[in-house]
Design a protein around this motif. Structure first.
Motif, mmCIF file in Angstrom:
data_model
loop_
_atom_site.group_PDB
_atom_site.id
_atom_site.type_symbol
_atom_site.label_atom_id
_atom_site.label_comp_id
_atom_site.label_asym_id
_atom_site.label_seq_id
_atom_site.Cartn_x
_atom_site.Cartn_y
_atom_site.Cartn_z
ATOM 1 N N ILE A 27 -3.328 45.638 -34.800
ATOM 2 C CA ILE A 27 -3.677 44.269 -35.177
ATOM 3 C C ILE A 27 -4.486 43.652 -34.036
ATOM 4 O O ILE A 27 -4.212 43.927 -32.854
ATOM 5 N N LYS A 28 -5.442 42.836 -34.379
ATOM 6 C CA LYS A 28 -6.282 42.179 -33.360
ATOM 7 C C LYS A 28 -6.096 40.667 -33.434
ATOM 8 O O LYS A 28 -6.105 40.087 -34.514
ATOM 9 N N ILE A 29 -5.908 40.042 -32.274
ATOM 10 C CA ILE A 29 -5.863 38.583 -32.192
ATOM 11 C C ILE A 29 -7.072 38.111 -31.393
ATOM 12 O O ILE A 29 -7.255 38.502 -30.237
ATOM 13 N N ALA B 146 -12.455 33.413 -39.531
ATOM 14 C CA ALA B 146 -12.547 32.777 -40.854
ATOM 15 C C ALA B 146 -13.268 33.677 -41.849
ATOM 16 O O ALA B 146 -12.990 33.628 -43.054
ATOM 17 N N ARG B 147 -14.179 34.518 -41.355
ATOM 18 C CA ARG B 147 -14.952 35.408 -42.229
ATOM 19 C C ARG B 147 -14.368 36.823 -42.303
ATOM 20 O O ARG B 147 -14.911 37.684 -43.008
ATOM 21 N N ALA B 148 -13.296 37.076 -41.579
ATOM 22 C CA ALA B 148 -12.700 38.411 -41.526
ATOM 23 C C ALA B 148 -11.917 38.711 -42.808
ATOM 24 O O ALA B 148 -11.510 37.797 -43.531
ATOM 25 N N PRO B 149 -11.696 39.993 -43.113
ATOM 26 C CA PRO B 149 -10.888 40.349 -44.288
ATOM 27 C C PRO B 149 -9.479 39.749 -44.188
ATOM 28 O O PRO B 149 -8.896 39.712 -43.104
ATOM 29 N N ALA B 150 -8.969 39.297 -45.324
ATOM 30 C CA ALA B 150 -7.641 38.669 -45.341
ATOM 31 C C ALA B 150 -6.562 39.726 -45.533
ATOM 32 O O ALA B 150 -5.808 39.713 -46.511
ATOM 33 N N ASP B 151 -6.483 40.659 -44.578
ATOM 34 C CA ASP B 151 -5.554 41.780 -44.702
ATOM 35 C C ASP B 151 -4.481 41.803 -43.622
ATOM 36 O O ASP B 151 -3.689 42.747 -43.542
ATOM 37 N N TYR C 280 -4.916 42.044 -40.375
ATOM 38 C CA TYR C 280 -5.230 42.834 -39.179
ATOM 39 C C TYR C 280 -6.136 42.100 -38.188
ATOM 40 O O TYR C 280 -6.412 42.603 -37.106
ATOM 41 N N THR C 281 -6.636 40.929 -38.573
ATOM 42 C CA THR C 281 -7.421 40.091 -37.664
ATOM 43 C C THR C 281 -6.841 38.686 -37.694
ATOM 44 O O THR C 281 -6.856 38.022 -38.733
ATOM 45 N N LEU C 282 -6.324 38.253 -36.563
ATOM 46 C CA LEU C 282 -5.685 36.939 -36.446
ATOM 47 C C LEU C 282 -6.450 36.096 -35.441
ATOM 48 O O LEU C 282 -7.312 36.598 -34.711
ATOM 49 N N ALA D 171 -4.140 33.308 -39.749
ATOM 50 C CA ALA D 171 -4.843 34.447 -40.339
ATOM 51 C C ALA D 171 -5.917 33.898 -41.275
ATOM 52 O O ALA D 171 -5.889 32.720 -41.629
ATOM 53 N N PRO D 172 -6.863 34.724 -41.699
ATOM 54 C CA PRO D 172 -7.868 34.243 -42.658
ATOM 55 C C PRO D 172 -7.216 33.768 -43.960
ATOM 56 O O PRO D 172 -6.179 34.297 -44.381
ATOM 57 N N ALA D 173 -7.804 32.765 -44.583
ATOM 58 C CA ALA D 173 -7.301 32.254 -45.859
ATOM 59 C C ALA D 173 -7.227 33.384 -46.873
ATOM 60 O O ALA D 173 -8.116 34.230 -46.941
ATOM 61 N N GLY D 174 -6.152 33.394 -47.658
ATOM 62 C CA GLY D 174 -5.979 34.427 -48.671
ATOM 63 C C GLY D 174 -5.142 35.603 -48.225
ATOM 64 O O GLY D 174 -4.861 36.506 -49.023
ATOM 65 N N THR D 175 -4.737 35.627 -46.966
ATOM 66 C CA THR D 175 -3.849 36.687 -46.490
ATOM 67 C C THR D 175 -2.542 36.626 -47.289
ATOM 68 O O THR D 175 -1.955 35.551 -47.416
ATOM 69 N N PRO D 176 -2.082 37.741 -47.855
ATOM 70 C CA PRO D 176 -0.874 37.720 -48.690
ATOM 71 C C PRO D 176 0.334 37.111 -47.981
ATOM 72 O O PRO D 176 0.551 37.344 -46.782
#
Length: 330
Positions: free
Chosen positions: A39-41, A88-93, A95-97, A263-268
């Motif tokens: 995971i990346k912050i 904000a533009r990263a995948p909402a999975d 793994y990017t915080l 996290a990006p919007a839409g992250t489960p």
């Protein structure tokens, strides 16, 4: 004709249901397997600052809980906006915080064109900690209390000067908020960072500063600066003899630098919940609490929902202060 139309509509409805079910199942499987890699912050400031230090502190503990490495990456620029836009533009999975802070809620009003929305583009994970600012003055001045400070500002021809780490920083806007409440003349002197501002304060080129407590504390302890108030609602354990501004005649004054994870919007939600649980667990660790105390920071475990409400309130509060002060992005 009607029969064929109804049949076609039925097939479309079935297809839509199948697509939704497939997406839901894939999402559930992704959430249940998460995390299966590092995971990346992203931190929007250079290494060594408060945001960076606090993020790295909890990242180590969260990594142990989640069973995967957590890498902290510094992407400084534009008062943390570079890093925020990236996440904000990263995948909402999951793994990017992003290491979210008070600056992001201030920036909503400070920058006329911002590449992200601090509320809509992120899913809150939780708060890390809060650090109060502290009103310090050069000890050569006849100021030993907030009442003295106000009196000095009113009696001086040009009022009182206060330094900051830059226009729109929490250090700057703490002073602007106090100026609004005290109704006194205060001249803001912005610097490129806290260090040169403190240097000029020590040298007597400026009168005062609403500095972050960890930055000012060594100079207070050595007697080179005089602390007259903290900006939090309660006294700070780091300087228990220094009163709050609320105690000093300014009720409800509560300004603190705060730090959080998003996290990006839409992250489960299941992923957000796992991250929140790992973060809150990290904040209970004795060594983490000890380090936070050394940094004059108060741990702030809580829920994503609580953090969202807090962030919305902060955007509103700082919008009013930025508008009243006329602060502009540098």
């Amino acid at each position: 004709m009607s029969f064929h139309f109804e049949k076609r509509r039925g097939l479309l409805a079935l297809l839509s249901t199948l697509v939704f079910a497939t997406a839901f199942t894939a999402n559930a499987q992704t959430s249940s397997n998460w995390p299966d890699k590092s995971i990346k912050i992203i931190v929007g400031y250079s290494a060594g600052g408060a945001t960076d230090v606090l993020t790295r502190l909890v990242a180590v503990k969260m990594s142990n809980t989640l069973g995967q490495p957590i890498v902290v990456e510094n992407r400084p620029g534009a008062n943390s906006n570079v890093g925020a836009e990236l996440v904000a533009r990263a995948p909402a999975d999951g793994y990017t915080l992003y290491a979210f802070s008070i600056a992001n809620t201030i920036n909503m009003s400070l920058y006329p064109k911002l590449g992200y929305d601090a509320i809509k583009d992120f899913e809150p994970i939780g708060m890390i900690a809060k650090i109060p600012n502290i009103l310090v003055v050069n000890p050569s001045l006849p100021i030993k209390s907030v009442a003295d400070y106000v009196r000095y500002a009113k009696e001086s021809k040009d009022g009182v000067t206060f330094a900051s780490s830059g226009s729109g920083s929490s250090i700057h806007l703490s002073g602007e908020m106090f100026k609004m409440q005290a109704k006194i003349q205060m001249l803001h002197i912005p610097y490129k960072g806290s260090a040169p501002a403190v240097t000029d304060l020590l040298g007597g080129q400026v009168d005062s500063m609403f500095d972050n407590t960890p930055s000012a504390l060594p100079h207070v302890q050595s007697g080179k600066l005089r602390a007259i108030a903290v900006t939090s609602a309660q006294r700070s354990p780091s300087v228990p003899d220094v009163p709050t501004l609320a105690e000093s005649g300014y009720p409800n004054f509560d300004v603190q630098s705060w730090f959080a994870l998003v996290a990006p919007a839409g992250t489960p939600k299941p992923i957000i919940d796992k991250l929140n649980s790992a973060l809150n667990k990290a904040l209970t660790a004795p060594d983490v609490r000890q380090r936070l105390q050394e940094l004059a920071a108060t741990p702030e475990p809580g829920t994503p929902e609580k953090m969202r409400d807090f962030s919305i309130a902060e955007v509103k509060r700082w919008r009013e202060v930025v508008k009243a002060s006329g602060a502009k992005a540098e």
